[in-house]
Scaffold this active site. Structure first.
Site, PDB file in Angstrom:
ATOM      1  N   ARG B 217       9.209   4.950   4.038  1.00 28.10           N
ATOM      2  CA  ARG B 217      10.549   5.037   3.480  1.00 28.10           C
ATOM      3  C   ARG B 217      11.509   4.183   4.318  1.00 28.10           C
ATOM      4  O   ARG B 217      11.241   3.879   5.485  1.00 28.10           O
ATOM      5  CB  ARG B 217      11.031   6.481   3.436  1.00 28.10           C
ATOM      6  CG  ARG B 217      11.185   7.119   4.771  1.00 28.10           C
ATOM      7  CD  ARG B 217      11.193   8.663   4.717  1.00 28.10           C
ATOM      8  NE  ARG B 217      12.082   9.178   3.720  1.00 28.10           N
ATOM      9  CZ  ARG B 217      11.675   9.852   2.627  1.00 28.10           C
ATOM     10  NH1 ARG B 217      10.387  10.096   2.440  1.00 28.10           N
ATOM     11  NH2 ARG B 217      12.538  10.288   1.743  1.00 28.10           N
ATOM     12  N   ALA B 238       6.072  -1.487   5.868  1.00 29.55           N
ATOM     13  CA  ALA B 238       7.037  -0.822   6.756  1.00 29.55           C
ATOM     14  C   ALA B 238       8.358  -0.531   6.040  1.00 29.55           C
ATOM     15  O   ALA B 238       8.569  -0.904   4.886  1.00 29.55           O
ATOM     16  CB  ALA B 238       7.277  -1.686   7.983  1.00 29.55           C
ATOM     17  N   HIS B 239       9.256   0.109   6.762  1.00 23.02           N
ATOM     18  CA  HIS B 239      10.548   0.515   6.196  1.00 23.02           C
ATOM     19  C   HIS B 239      11.385  -0.691   5.744  1.00 23.02           C
ATOM     20  O   HIS B 239      11.394  -1.720   6.380  1.00 23.02           O
ATOM     21  CB  HIS B 239      11.357   1.375   7.156  1.00 23.02           C
ATOM     22  CG  HIS B 239      11.484   0.867   8.552  1.00 23.02           C
ATOM     23  ND1 HIS B 239      12.238   1.503   9.485  1.00 23.02           N
ATOM     24  CD2 HIS B 239      10.937  -0.201   9.179  1.00 23.02           C
ATOM     25  CE1 HIS B 239      12.163   0.852  10.614  1.00 23.02           C
ATOM     26  NE2 HIS B 239      11.383  -0.179  10.461  1.00 23.02           N
ATOM     27  N   ASN B 240      12.053  -0.490   4.626  1.00 26.05           N
ATOM     28  CA  ASN B 240      13.023  -1.456   4.108  1.00 26.05           C
ATOM     29  C   ASN B 240      12.406  -2.772   3.637  1.00 26.05           C
ATOM     30  O   ASN B 240      13.121  -3.738   3.392  1.00 26.05           O
ATOM     31  CB  ASN B 240      14.116  -1.736   5.154  1.00 26.05           C
ATOM     32  CG  ASN B 240      14.941  -0.502   5.459  1.00 26.05           C
ATOM     33  OD1 ASN B 240      14.536   0.332   6.268  1.00 26.05           O
ATOM     34  ND2 ASN B 240      16.059  -0.355   4.783  1.00 26.05           N
ATOM     35  N   SER B 258      11.697  -4.681   6.914  1.00 23.17           N
ATOM     36  CA  SER B 258      12.751  -5.489   6.298  1.00 23.17           C
ATOM     37  C   SER B 258      12.291  -6.855   5.828  1.00 23.17           C
ATOM     38  O   SER B 258      13.119  -7.690   5.457  1.00 23.17           O
ATOM     39  CB  SER B 258      13.949  -5.654   7.247  1.00 23.17           C
ATOM     40  OG  SER B 258      14.480  -4.391   7.560  1.00 23.17           O
TER      41      SER B 258
END
Lengths: 344, 344, 344
Positions: B217, B238-240, B258
């Protein structure tokens, strides 16, 4: 569980030099073993640790003559003897009640051997078969028509998808998934259309599969892991792969679709194989090796793209000499220019 | 399940050259198919296998004129026809009862469509929504406020964390985790202090996610996997991270925080992306490629650090010639020395 | 959950420049935050976003003088303040009832603290201990004799094998497996005989372990993850590995058996360590680095085989110049030949 030194001596053919009624309850390495534990000396390098060990007993070679506060058990093959005792303690730790836990959900059309151990909250679907002496820890899923062979041991939260067949004495560690769909699509109208994966996986006898590994079912036909092969954690094996007998596949290895891996091959950690190639019997792929074409039997390859290991090492050595090479080249250019000036 | 050849012909627009009442119960490739199965011929290279196939029926091109012991079904696009039949068999294998299994735990504040299939021992928490025709195999967890879109299919032991949204016709394979916390810390008093991960994951329509994959998340905001993207086993996202439409992410790929991955990108097996970079539409990263900076659209990169694939191949070729280069340099040095002697 | 701006100001030591009774229900980054949410400005680079943010409130530095449609909260350390508020929202999201769910199966010889939260369908075996304030989400397995320390949080479908010990405030993400068998065999009669893995794993306080990670138990003795270390998704840690305090292990890293990793080390994504080596305190291994020998403290290494990062970069730069090197060599050869002709 506890064993007397006398019981241990009998199991491994050793002679106890002390009180055979002394009891041990565990086994550990020479450096770590403490009171109540048995350890071993196999490598003479570690002989200096025997006199001061905190262990209760030490399995030593027949010709060992040193002293120790611990009771010594003399035997021909100390490591093998230690292994046998480890196995006894390990079996005791992993034994589970030979029953179907009341919370397990066994379809009435499934066949479960009377002496199988089916843990809490397992789900066993229709037409599947759990053979004699197999153990399913809690939370295992066995899909329709799947087979878990005699003596196999499935740790918690394992998923065995429909139709998958596990042979005898297969070990599957927690979280592993066997029989997930292969990764296959055809381009259709600008998108990826899924190719249904209606084949299955056959895992032969004595295979071990690591935690959170994933082995995909074939598109059609069979993904096969042959007898005695050992697979470590987080390994990915794609659809229609064939792995031969007694091969060792270390952690995080990835094998792409339809690759054929021979017998007694070693794939070191994090190495990867592209699809549709063959890795011959007794070949070795080095750690992180990226194999892009077939590897002949008995060959050792490494690097990316993988090449013969000796050659890869030599090229690495040459690469490390590049800075000096550039220096030498520069010097040559200067000297040549000097000569050219002189000769003109 | 069984289909008559007549039924098959009707579904795929084929003409049966034999008894249309003959029944098949499965489908397989030309080399493996046996009695009771249907197979296909698309690539003329394999035409020699048709006369001797053990299959009951073969889907062949309209202009195929060979003989066979099997019954032939002539059609314009044999592979597409075979795919349709595979899909019928596959749907049959994966169909589950349209009910909430009595052992499933559905929070009273969750919303479950009447025709959803909720398997044994699923846990569906408050404020979540399972839409029409969705299937949850046994042991699936759906956290509070999560959404499983219409027609989606979740295999056993999948974890969908709170607030995560899956679109329509999403497939999630066994053991995959969607919505785990992103990996984020700030240094504080010499230690790593956790940055709470309060964002979520949105998985759009027609995405497929492999066994034991993990998608984190967002810290805040959304990790997004756009429509039609296919993700293989053991992939880490991974996140974002933002992944565009119709992208293909092969097994064991890792995408750091990201990063933005475009549409119709291919990330081959075991490749990795550092954080905060962009991979443009229709770019390709080779197997085990380590991408350390953004990749322009349509570009093919490989190696570590990843560079344009053609350049990487050329440099690899040069590297393989290093031993000869050193030889040539040595020879030059000798000749130059000789000349210098002569000219002095 | 909702907080007034007054409550927030009190928690983080800020001054509200507007109506302190206004309520927010979430927190997000400056670019994404919308009505009802609070955000923050730490990096002056993003100050231009404050005037137009859709957020209800913004935490800004004490000396921030700009305008905004949002209500501003001035404080000394805006990011730290934002982090505290994130933590409040996150704790609220992850809170679970302090009870043993009626479907959880807790062995009568297990010890569960009265204020622990044991989710649906958890299995907690004999002689294990769940300490005060620990949370087990649904579907967690805790084997015999295992310990889950105070305040620890285990996400769904985690497997903690027998005897494993987790310290205080340990977080384990969904699907992770702790205590699976190490991968150890001895050759015996031409096959691989399993070495029983009777050791265990100790995970110390404040460690976090990612989704679908796998940490193997020691053959004998202990695999240890020391206090404060953070482990990302799909990491593999083999038997008898020792990891020091406050180390960061990124996604898909693999650590082979008996390796020792120091304190405050960083292992970047997809890197791998061979067995039995040491990585010194505060060393860094680059992404996909393949470490084949010990790394001194404070050293940064990268590439395969891993070498000092600066050297690896330099060699990469030289390698990129190989085509020109070959050109220069060819030119030298031509010129030398010319000279030789002239001088003969």
């Amino acid at each position: 569980m506890q064993l007397t030194l006398g019981e241990i001596a009998e199991r491994i053919g050793a002679e106890v030099n002390g009180d055979a009624d002394v009891v041990v309850t565990g086994a550990a390495g020479l450096a770590e073993a403490g009171p109540g534990e048995i350890t071993f000396l196999a490598n003479p390098r570690y002989a200096t640790l025997v006199p001061t060990t905190r262990a209760t007993a030490v399995i030593v070679p027949k010709d060992y003559r040193g002293n120790s506060g611990a009771i010594l058990l003399h035997t021909a093959e100390p490591y093998l003897g230690f292994l046998r005792i480890l196995q006894v303690f390990a079996e005791d730790l992993s034994a589970r009640p030979r029953e179907v836990h009341p919370t397990a959900l066994v379809d009435e059309r499934a066949e479960v051997a009377p002496d199988a151990a089916i843990g809490a909250l397992c789900v066993i679907e229709a037409e599947s078969r759990i053979e004699a002496g197999a153990t399913l820890c809690p939370g295992v899923f066995v899909g329709a028509g799947a087979v878990v062979g005699a003596g196999s041991y499935l740790y918690p939260n394992v998923t065995i998808r429909e139709q998958v067949e596990l042979g005898r004495n297969v070990i599957v560690h927690a979280g592993a998934v066997i029989g997930s769909d292969g990764f296959g699509y055809v381009p259709h109208a600008g998108r990826h259309e899924k190719i249904p994966q209606v084949g299955t996986v056959v895992v032969e006898d004595d295979v071990e599969i690591g935690a959170n590994a994933a082995i995909d079912r074939a598109t059609t036909g069979i993904t096969r892991i042959a007898r005695g092969t050992k697979i470590d954690n987080l390994v990915h094996i794609a659809h229609n792969v064939q792995v031969g007998e007694d091969t060792v596949i270390c952690a995080q290895v990835g094998i792409s679709g339809s690759a054929k891996v021979g017998k007694r091959v070693t794939l070191a950690g994090q190495s990867g194989l592209v699809g549709h190639i063959q890795v011959g019997d007794e070949a070795t792929v080095g750690g992180q090796g990226g194999v892009t074409k077939s590897v002949p039997p008995g060959t050792r390859v490494s690097g990316y793209p993988a090449m013969q290991h000796d050659r890869a090492r030599r090229l690495n050595a040459y690469t490390r000499r590049l800075p000096k090479l550039f220096d030498r080249l520069r010097e040559l250019e200067a000297r040549l220019e000097q000569l050219e000036k002189e000769s003109s």
